[in-house]
Design a protein around this motif. Structure first.
Motif, PDB file in Angstrom:
ATOM      1  N   ILE A 266       0.912  -1.165  -0.197  1.00 22.29           N
ATOM      2  CA  ILE A 266       0.009  -0.021  -0.055  1.00 22.29           C
ATOM      3  C   ILE A 266       0.829   1.196   0.104  1.00 22.29           C
ATOM      4  O   ILE A 266       1.976   1.197   0.587  1.00 22.29           O
ATOM      5  CB  ILE A 266      -0.965   0.007   1.200  1.00 22.29           C
ATOM      6  N   GLY A 267       0.402   2.257  -0.667  1.00 17.38           N
ATOM      7  CA  GLY A 267       1.456   3.492  -0.914  1.00 17.38           C
ATOM      8  C   GLY A 267       0.669   4.613  -1.155  1.00 17.38           C
ATOM      9  O   GLY A 267      -0.517   4.823  -1.484  1.00 17.38           O
ATOM     10  N   LEU A 268       1.352   5.935  -1.106  1.00 13.70           N
ATOM     11  CA  LEU A 268       0.960   7.074  -1.326  1.00 13.70           C
ATOM     12  C   LEU A 268       1.715   7.737  -2.415  1.00 13.70           C
ATOM     13  O   LEU A 268       2.949   7.708  -2.451  1.00 13.70           O
ATOM     14  CB  LEU A 268       1.021   8.064   0.006  1.00 13.70           C
ATOM     15  N   ARG A 269       1.066   8.507  -3.447  1.00  9.71           N
ATOM     16  CA  ARG A 269       1.802   9.261  -4.406  1.00  9.71           C
ATOM     17  C   ARG A 269       1.209  10.749  -4.254  1.00  9.71           C
ATOM     18  O   ARG A 269       0.066  11.048  -4.205  1.00  9.71           O
ATOM     19  CB  ARG A 269       1.215   8.741  -5.751  1.00  9.71           C
ATOM     20  N   TRP A 270       2.219  11.652  -4.337  1.00 11.22           N
ATOM     21  CA  TRP A 270       2.008  12.906  -3.965  1.00 11.22           C
ATOM     22  C   TRP A 270       2.392  13.871  -5.237  1.00 11.22           C
ATOM     23  O   TRP A 270       3.547  13.859  -5.298  1.00 11.22           O
ATOM     24  CB  TRP A 270       2.678  13.556  -2.511  1.00 11.22           C
ATOM     25  N   THR A 271       1.727  14.408  -5.938  1.00 15.13           N
ATOM     26  CA  THR A 271       1.804  15.170  -6.874  1.00 15.13           C
ATOM     27  C   THR A 271       2.601  16.472  -6.480  1.00 15.13           C
ATOM     28  O   THR A 271       1.816  17.187  -5.845  1.00 15.13           O
ATOM     29  CB  THR A 271       0.777  15.590  -8.003  1.00 15.13           C
ATOM     30  N   CYS A 272       3.803  16.755  -6.888  1.00 15.47           N
ATOM     31  CA  CYS A 272       4.529  18.049  -6.323  1.00 15.47           C
ATOM     32  C   CYS A 272       4.041  19.413  -6.889  1.00 15.47           C
ATOM     33  O   CYS A 272       4.449  20.448  -6.569  1.00 15.47           O
ATOM     34  CB  CYS A 272       6.063  17.811  -6.657  1.00 15.47           C
ATOM     35  N   CYS A 273       3.351  19.250  -8.112  1.00 15.22           N
ATOM     36  CA  CYS A 273       2.924  20.490  -8.502  1.00 15.22           C
ATOM     37  C   CYS A 273       1.325  20.483  -8.924  1.00 15.22           C
ATOM     38  O   CYS A 273       0.735  19.299  -9.436  1.00 15.22           O
ATOM     39  CB  CYS A 273       3.754  21.242  -9.868  1.00 15.22           C
ATOM     40  N   ASP A 274       0.506  21.671  -9.118  1.00 17.39           N
ATOM     41  CA  ASP A 274      -0.769  21.526  -9.566  1.00 17.39           C
ATOM     42  C   ASP A 274      -0.688  21.208 -10.955  1.00 17.39           C
ATOM     43  O   ASP A 274      -0.065  21.690 -11.862  1.00 17.39           O
ATOM     44  CB  ASP A 274      -1.443  22.852  -9.452  1.00 17.39           C
ATOM     45  N   LEU A 275      -1.896  20.345 -11.343  1.00 17.41           N
ATOM     46  CA  LEU A 275      -2.036  19.753 -12.486  1.00 17.41           C
ATOM     47  C   LEU A 275      -3.024  20.649 -13.064  1.00 17.41           C
ATOM     48  O   LEU A 275      -4.243  21.016 -12.328  1.00 17.41           O
ATOM     49  CB  LEU A 275      -2.545  18.320 -12.742  1.00 17.41           C
ATOM     50  N   PRO A 276      -3.152  20.843 -14.314  1.00 17.09           N
ATOM     51  CA  PRO A 276      -4.127  21.803 -14.896  1.00 17.09           C
ATOM     52  C   PRO A 276      -5.712  20.959 -14.827  1.00 17.09           C
ATOM     53  O   PRO A 276      -5.837  19.817 -15.013  1.00 17.09           O
ATOM     54  CB  PRO A 276      -3.956  21.833 -16.520  1.00 17.09           C
ATOM     55  N   PRO A 277      -6.734  21.778 -14.629  1.00 17.14           N
ATOM     56  CA  PRO A 277      -8.216  21.081 -14.177  1.00 17.14           C
ATOM     57  C   PRO A 277      -8.484  20.562 -15.483  1.00 17.14           C
ATOM     58  O   PRO A 277      -8.210  21.105 -16.551  1.00 17.14           O
ATOM     59  CB  PRO A 277      -8.928  22.215 -13.583  1.00 17.14           C
ATOM     60  N   ALA A 278      -9.609  19.691 -15.424  1.00 16.64           N
ATOM     61  CA  ALA A 278     -10.189  19.274 -16.571  1.00 16.64           C
ATOM     62  C   ALA A 278     -10.946  20.313 -17.266  1.00 16.64           C
ATOM     63  O   ALA A 278     -11.632  21.075 -16.497  1.00 16.64           O
ATOM     64  CB  ALA A 278     -11.096  17.917 -16.385  1.00 16.64           C
ATOM     65  N   ALA A 279     -11.197  20.434 -18.696  1.00 12.79           N
ATOM     66  CA  ALA A 279     -11.950  21.339 -19.359  1.00 12.79           C
ATOM     67  C   ALA A 279     -13.317  21.463 -18.735  1.00 12.79           C
ATOM     68  O   ALA A 279     -13.818  20.086 -18.944  1.00 12.79           O
ATOM     69  CB  ALA A 279     -11.775  21.326 -20.809  1.00 12.79           C
ATOM     70  N   PRO A 280     -14.073  22.505 -18.578  1.00  7.38           N
ATOM     71  CA  PRO A 280     -15.375  22.401 -18.231  1.00  7.38           C
ATOM     72  C   PRO A 280     -16.220  22.213 -19.696  1.00  7.38           C
ATOM     73  O   PRO A 280     -15.653  22.174 -20.585  1.00  7.38           O
ATOM     74  CB  PRO A 280     -15.632  24.019 -17.647  1.00  7.38           C
ATOM     75  N   PRO A 281     -17.519  21.926 -19.333  1.00  5.73           N
ATOM     76  CA  PRO A 281     -18.431  21.758 -20.619  1.00  5.73           C
ATOM     77  C   PRO A 281     -18.416  22.906 -21.424  1.00  5.73           C
ATOM     78  O   PRO A 281     -18.151  23.877 -20.723  1.00  5.73           O
ATOM     79  CB  PRO A 281     -19.694  21.287 -19.871  1.00  5.73           C
ATOM     80  N   PRO A 282     -18.968  22.661 -22.738  1.00  5.88           N
ATOM     81  CA  PRO A 282     -18.816  24.450 -23.485  1.00  5.88           C
ATOM     82  C   PRO A 282     -20.038  25.055 -22.786  1.00  5.88           C
ATOM     83  O   PRO A 282     -21.017  24.801 -22.405  1.00  5.88           O
ATOM     84  CB  PRO A 282     -19.715  23.735 -24.688  1.00  5.88           C
ATOM     85  N   LEU A 283     -19.517  26.462 -23.080  1.00  9.89           N
ATOM     86  CA  LEU A 283     -20.409  27.529 -22.523  1.00  9.89           C
ATOM     87  C   LEU A 283     -21.136  28.151 -23.553  1.00  9.89           C
ATOM     88  O   LEU A 283     -20.418  28.589 -24.455  1.00  9.89           O
ATOM     89  CB  LEU A 283     -19.602  28.494 -21.747  1.00  9.89           C
ATOM     90  N   VAL A 284     -22.328  28.667 -23.369  1.00  2.05           N
ATOM     91  CA  VAL A 284     -23.172  29.240 -24.370  1.00  2.05           C
ATOM     92  C   VAL A 284     -23.710  30.524 -23.863  1.00  2.05           C
ATOM     93  O   VAL A 284     -24.206  30.808 -22.754  1.00  2.05           O
ATOM     94  CB  VAL A 284     -24.396  28.346 -24.894  1.00  2.05           C
TER      95      VAL A 284
END
Length: 287
Positions: A266-284
């Motif tokens: 069992i282990g932990l992974r810690w990402t050291c920098c912020d990842l870009p968020p997923a794209a939101p749905p299209p805006l109209v």
């Protein structure tokens, strides 16, 4: 009177025509028709991460051998088993996420000492006679393992990502407290116990991984994984043959062959920098 009516009608028509022309020349002040604005598509991302794991091990070895097997013409060895007790493992590492399906890391691991037990029955000839020999072995095995690993993430459902992977590197195996309790029958004679000095050996190591990763948040991931690990072999230091002086058969060392382990980790992974968020749905934008 009739001419006056015609004159008024002509004046009205001219006025209407000039108003229409003027309106055509003026820029429109009406809002443009509704337009759609789309967020950019999601991109593969990269990022560094740190990891740490703890685990339990189930190790085994194929057999225990030494050069005297040839010198003494050993025949028909029958191994009753060469197993090791369970032990703990602990590792740390650093890795890189190349995209949303491929990542890799380097790990350094320490494996606690596990008690080795083994026994063998064989017959051999020496000193003009034939021997029937039963040996019971014991020792303690600990290891440092350094691996370069690559993983393929197989998609994410409900924050859970199954993955598979493989690794290659080296294992530094330390064999300590080796003891051989042997019972040899030769014209009514029996022999007792011999010891070997501690020994170290560096072997090629490789691993196969499979597991599940749970994404707690954007930076923290918990892993539950199974690993098959091949650690190569381990050797003792030199020892003297128990039944004669070193001048007759010299010194030798024992080899524990084909060390493997099945580990649950069992282990932990810690990402050291912020990842870009997923794209939101299209805006109209509505008009």
């Amino acid at each position: 009177m009739r001419s006056v009516k015609y004159l008024m009608a002509a004046a009205g028509a001219a006025s209407l025509f000039s108003s229409s022309a003027f309106a055509a020349d003026m820029p429109s002040i009406m809002p443009p028709p509704p337009q759609q604005y789309y967020a950019p598509p999601p991109q593969d991302f990269g990022g560094w991460y740190l990891r740490g794991d703890v685990g339990i091990t189930a190790q085994r070895a194929t057999n225990i051998s030494n050069p005297l097997d040839t010198t003494l013409n050993v025949t028909g060895p029958s191994y009753a088993g060469t197993g090791l007790s369970g032990a703990g493992s602990y590792d740390i590492g650093v890795g890189y996420i190349f995209n949303n399906w491929l990542r890799a890391d380097l790990t350094a691991e320490y494996r606690n000492a596990a008690a080795l037990k083994g026994s063998v029955y064989g017959q051999f000839s020496a000193f003009g006679g034939n021997f029937a020999d039963v040996d019971n072995y014991s020792a303690n095995l600990s290891s440092f393992v350094f691996l370069a690993n690559a993983y393929v993430d197989l998609g994410t459902w409900w924050c859970i990502t199954p993955f598979i992977g493989a690794g290659v590197g080296v294992a530094y195996n330390h064999l300590a407290d080796f003891r051989d309790d042997g019972l040899t029958t030769f014209n009514g004679l029996t022999a007792g116990t011999q010891f070997a000095a501690n020994g170290d050996k560096t072997s090629l190591a490789w691993a196969a991984h499979a597991g599940l990763a749970y994404h707690v948040n954007q930076n923290l991931t918990i892993e539950l994984a199974y690993r098959y690990l091949d650690l190569g072999s381990a050797v003792t230091g030199s020892t003297n043959f128990a039944y004669s002086s070193p001048g007759v058969l010299g010194t030798h060392s024992w080899t524990v062959n084909d060390l493997t382990s099945q580990d649950l980790r069992i282990g932990l992974r810690w990402t050291c920098c912020d990842l870009p968020p997923a794209a939101p749905p299209p805006l109209v934008r509505k008009g």
